[in-house]
Design a protein around this motif. Sequence first.
Motif, PDB file in Angstrom:
ATOM      1  N   ARG A  68     -57.206 -27.364  80.162  1.00 50.96           N
ATOM      2  CA  ARG A  68     -56.430 -28.042  79.112  1.00 50.96           C
ATOM      3  C   ARG A  68     -55.799 -29.317  79.658  1.00 50.96           C
ATOM      4  O   ARG A  68     -55.745 -30.339  78.975  1.00 50.96           O
ATOM      5  CB  ARG A  68     -55.332 -27.114  78.584  1.00 50.96           C
ATOM      6  CG  ARG A  68     -55.825 -25.931  77.774  1.00 50.96           C
ATOM      7  CD  ARG A  68     -56.601 -26.332  76.554  1.00 50.96           C
ATOM      8  NE  ARG A  68     -55.880 -27.284  75.714  1.00 50.96           N
ATOM      9  CZ  ARG A  68     -56.406 -27.865  74.637  1.00 50.96           C
ATOM     10  NH1 ARG A  68     -57.651 -27.620  74.292  1.00 50.96           N
ATOM     11  NH2 ARG A  68     -55.695 -28.702  73.914  1.00 50.96           N
ATOM     12  N   ALA A  69     -55.334 -29.275  80.893  1.00 45.11           N
ATOM     13  CA  ALA A  69     -54.751 -30.476  81.497  1.00 45.11           C
ATOM     14  C   ALA A  69     -55.799 -31.571  81.635  1.00 45.11           C
ATOM     15  O   ALA A  69     -55.537 -32.747  81.347  1.00 45.11           O
ATOM     16  CB  ALA A  69     -54.147 -30.130  82.861  1.00 45.11           C
ATOM     17  N   SER A  72     -56.685 -33.219  78.310  1.00 46.82           N
ATOM     18  CA  SER A  72     -55.643 -34.060  77.711  1.00 46.82           C
ATOM     19  C   SER A  72     -55.529 -35.422  78.381  1.00 46.82           C
ATOM     20  O   SER A  72     -54.557 -36.142  78.167  1.00 46.82           O
ATOM     21  CB  SER A  72     -54.286 -33.342  77.792  1.00 46.82           C
ATOM     22  OG  SER A  72     -53.887 -33.173  79.144  1.00 46.82           O
ATOM     23  N   ARG A 122     -49.513 -32.958  85.873  1.00 44.13           N
ATOM     24  CA  ARG A 122     -49.715 -32.107  84.697  1.00 44.13           C
ATOM     25  C   ARG A 122     -49.328 -30.658  84.984  1.00 44.13           C
ATOM     26  O   ARG A 122     -48.793 -29.984  84.115  1.00 44.13           O
ATOM     27  CB  ARG A 122     -51.200 -32.161  84.252  1.00 44.13           C
ATOM     28  CG  ARG A 122     -51.631 -33.518  83.770  1.00 44.13           C
ATOM     29  CD  ARG A 122     -50.906 -33.914  82.491  1.00 44.13           C
ATOM     30  NE  ARG A 122     -51.198 -35.286  82.086  1.00 44.13           N
ATOM     31  CZ  ARG A 122     -50.443 -36.337  82.368  1.00 44.13           C
ATOM     32  NH1 ARG A 122     -49.317 -36.173  83.059  1.00 44.13           N
ATOM     33  NH2 ARG A 122     -50.770 -37.539  81.980  1.00 44.13           N
ATOM     34  N   ASP A 151     -42.772 -34.999  80.769  1.00 54.86           N
ATOM     35  CA  ASP A 151     -43.009 -34.357  79.477  1.00 54.86           C
ATOM     36  C   ASP A 151     -44.445 -33.849  79.398  1.00 54.86           C
ATOM     37  O   ASP A 151     -45.384 -34.501  79.891  1.00 54.86           O
ATOM     38  CB  ASP A 151     -42.742 -35.332  78.334  1.00 54.86           C
ATOM     39  CG  ASP A 151     -41.265 -35.659  78.192  1.00 54.86           C
ATOM     40  OD1 ASP A 151     -40.451 -34.892  78.742  1.00 54.86           O
ATOM     41  OD2 ASP A 151     -40.940 -36.683  77.564  1.00 54.86           O
ATOM     42  N   ARG A 152     -44.597 -32.700  78.777  1.00 55.12           N
ATOM     43  CA  ARG A 152     -45.890 -32.053  78.562  1.00 55.12           C
ATOM     44  C   ARG A 152     -46.528 -31.562  79.866  1.00 55.12           C
ATOM     45  O   ARG A 152     -47.687 -31.159  79.874  1.00 55.12           O
ATOM     46  CB  ARG A 152     -46.860 -32.955  77.794  1.00 55.12           C
ATOM     47  CG  ARG A 152     -46.343 -33.340  76.410  1.00 55.12           C
ATOM     48  CD  ARG A 152     -47.380 -34.157  75.644  1.00 55.12           C
ATOM     49  NE  ARG A 152     -48.543 -33.338  75.287  1.00 55.12           N
ATOM     50  CZ  ARG A 152     -48.587 -32.496  74.245  1.00 55.12           C
ATOM     51  NH1 ARG A 152     -47.545 -32.347  73.438  1.00 55.12           N
ATOM     52  NH2 ARG A 152     -49.683 -31.803  73.995  1.00 55.12           N
ATOM     53  N   ALA A 153     -45.789 -31.584  80.956  1.00 58.88           N
ATOM     54  CA  ALA A 153     -46.234 -30.965  82.204  1.00 58.88           C
ATOM     55  C   ALA A 153     -45.486 -29.652  82.386  1.00 58.88           C
ATOM     56  O   ALA A 153     -44.431 -29.438  81.780  1.00 58.88           O
ATOM     57  CB  ALA A 153     -45.996 -31.892  83.385  1.00 58.88           C
ATOM     58  N   VAL A 154     -46.046 -28.756  83.209  1.00 52.32           N
ATOM     59  CA  VAL A 154     -45.425 -27.443  83.412  1.00 52.32           C
ATOM     60  C   VAL A 154     -45.464 -27.050  84.878  1.00 52.32           C
ATOM     61  O   VAL A 154     -46.286 -27.542  85.659  1.00 52.32           O
ATOM     62  CB  VAL A 154     -46.134 -26.332  82.594  1.00 52.32           C
ATOM     63  CG1 VAL A 154     -45.997 -26.566  81.105  1.00 52.32           C
ATOM     64  CG2 VAL A 154     -47.603 -26.204  83.000  1.00 52.32           C
ATOM     65  N   PRO A 183     -39.747 -25.538  81.082  1.00 51.99           N
ATOM     66  CA  PRO A 183     -41.207 -25.753  81.177  1.00 51.99           C
ATOM     67  C   PRO A 183     -41.830 -25.031  82.368  1.00 51.99           C
ATOM     68  O   PRO A 183     -42.407 -25.651  83.269  1.00 51.99           O
ATOM     69  CB  PRO A 183     -41.321 -27.272  81.311  1.00 51.99           C
ATOM     70  CG  PRO A 183     -40.051 -27.694  81.951  1.00 51.99           C
ATOM     71  CD  PRO A 183     -38.992 -26.769  81.403  1.00 51.99           C
ATOM     72  N   VAL A 210     -43.294 -24.156  74.687  1.00 55.19           N
ATOM     73  CA  VAL A 210     -43.982 -24.639  75.886  1.00 55.19           C
ATOM     74  C   VAL A 210     -45.456 -24.238  75.842  1.00 55.19           C
ATOM     75  O   VAL A 210     -46.349 -25.049  76.106  1.00 55.19           O
ATOM     76  CB  VAL A 210     -43.308 -24.092  77.158  1.00 55.19           C
ATOM     77  CG1 VAL A 210     -44.101 -24.477  78.398  1.00 55.19           C
ATOM     78  CG2 VAL A 210     -41.881 -24.618  77.262  1.00 55.19           C
ATOM     79  N   ALA A 213     -47.342 -26.300  73.216  1.00 56.21           N
ATOM     80  CA  ALA A 213     -47.594 -27.696  73.572  1.00 56.21           C
ATOM     81  C   ALA A 213     -48.871 -27.857  74.386  1.00 56.21           C
ATOM     82  O   ALA A 213     -49.433 -28.953  74.467  1.00 56.21           O
ATOM     83  CB  ALA A 213     -46.407 -28.255  74.349  1.00 56.21           C
ATOM     84  N   LEU A 214     -49.339 -26.762  74.990  1.00 56.17           N
ATOM     85  CA  LEU A 214     -50.552 -26.826  75.798  1.00 56.17           C
ATOM     86  C   LEU A 214     -51.807 -26.827  74.939  1.00 56.17           C
ATOM     87  O   LEU A 214     -52.897 -27.109  75.423  1.00 56.17           O
ATOM     88  CB  LEU A 214     -50.604 -25.634  76.752  1.00 56.17           C
ATOM     89  CG  LEU A 214     -49.464 -25.537  77.765  1.00 56.17           C
ATOM     90  CD1 LEU A 214     -49.578 -24.241  78.541  1.00 56.17           C
ATOM     91  CD2 LEU A 214     -49.475 -26.728  78.705  1.00 56.17           C
TER      92      LEU A 214
END
Length: 333
Positions: A68-69, A72, A122, A151-154, A183, A210, A213-214
């Motif tokens: 997924r990373a 994106s 990411r 943002d949008r990283a975990v 996150p 969270v 968002a993935l």
Amino acid sequence: MFEPRPTSTYGPSPVGLAGITAPPDLTTAPEPHSASLRHALADRYSLPPEAFVVGADTAILLHHLVARAAASGGGETVYSEPSCHLYRSLTVDYGLIGRAVPLRDYRHDLSGLVGAVSGRTRIVLVDSPHNITGATTPLSDLVALAQVVPDRAVVMLDNVYGEFQDDDEFDRWFRDLVERRVPIIVCRSLSKTRRLFGRRAGYMIGAPAVLGALGPILLHYDIGTLTQVAAQASLAGHATFEANRHVVIEGRQRLAAVLDEAGIPFAPSESTSILLDAGPAASQLAYRLSSAGCGLRSPSTGGVPAGHIQLFIDSADTPARVARVLAEWQEPQ
């Protein structure tokens, strides 16, 4: 249902096995997204079902997370080295850039991991207990790490050996993590304490926002019916769960005492293994231990630092086997 107390052997739950002795109709599709299993996990952790994603195992979940990373727009992963071999290989396979940070004194170097995070990060991959050393990372360090990711990283906490830790601090922390929408995504396994290695099942825990968002992580029918049934039934096998934990935790303590008595240094562990420092004699000692039936990894198998042996507590008699080998090995020639 009453479950008889099992013997202190490292094995599957009788409740879990009973769940598949009369399997359901296999001509119909599995339950989409393992809904019943997710509800059982929700009861186990006192969290909403939306805080869970169930997969064939933690490795498959990690594959999906990295994929997924990459989908994106690419980017970077951050991880310690050495760690689980999948972190590096998946990073390369999916075309991401990996930033590897060396361990410090057998533990994750928090300042090094924080310093490796960039605007293109990411996923930060942290295994605690560590896949090789068995060392754990303080919860405060994980939260501090999550505060610096973009943002949008975990932060992906690989906690597959977490149920063998000395306390349940992480279990309590999971609820706070979800409520605060931190996150961090936690990966856990049903192959370890539940001993369902042959029916591969793992799960992720995270705040629904969270996880959402993935994007879609798994398809409707990624987990087969038998695996769903066995995994859900095993969650009710509390006596076996505790017995399996006891075998490993007590074995770990006894093995540490054996190594102490032999004067062999080792890394503090809260996992199913202990990493010992055998120095130049590591290969010879590894051969003797393996010949005695001890499960291990040595530098020749990859990932283990030079001069070290990773010894697994895979049965109640592991410490006694190691003690016998060390007694013979250290006898004057």
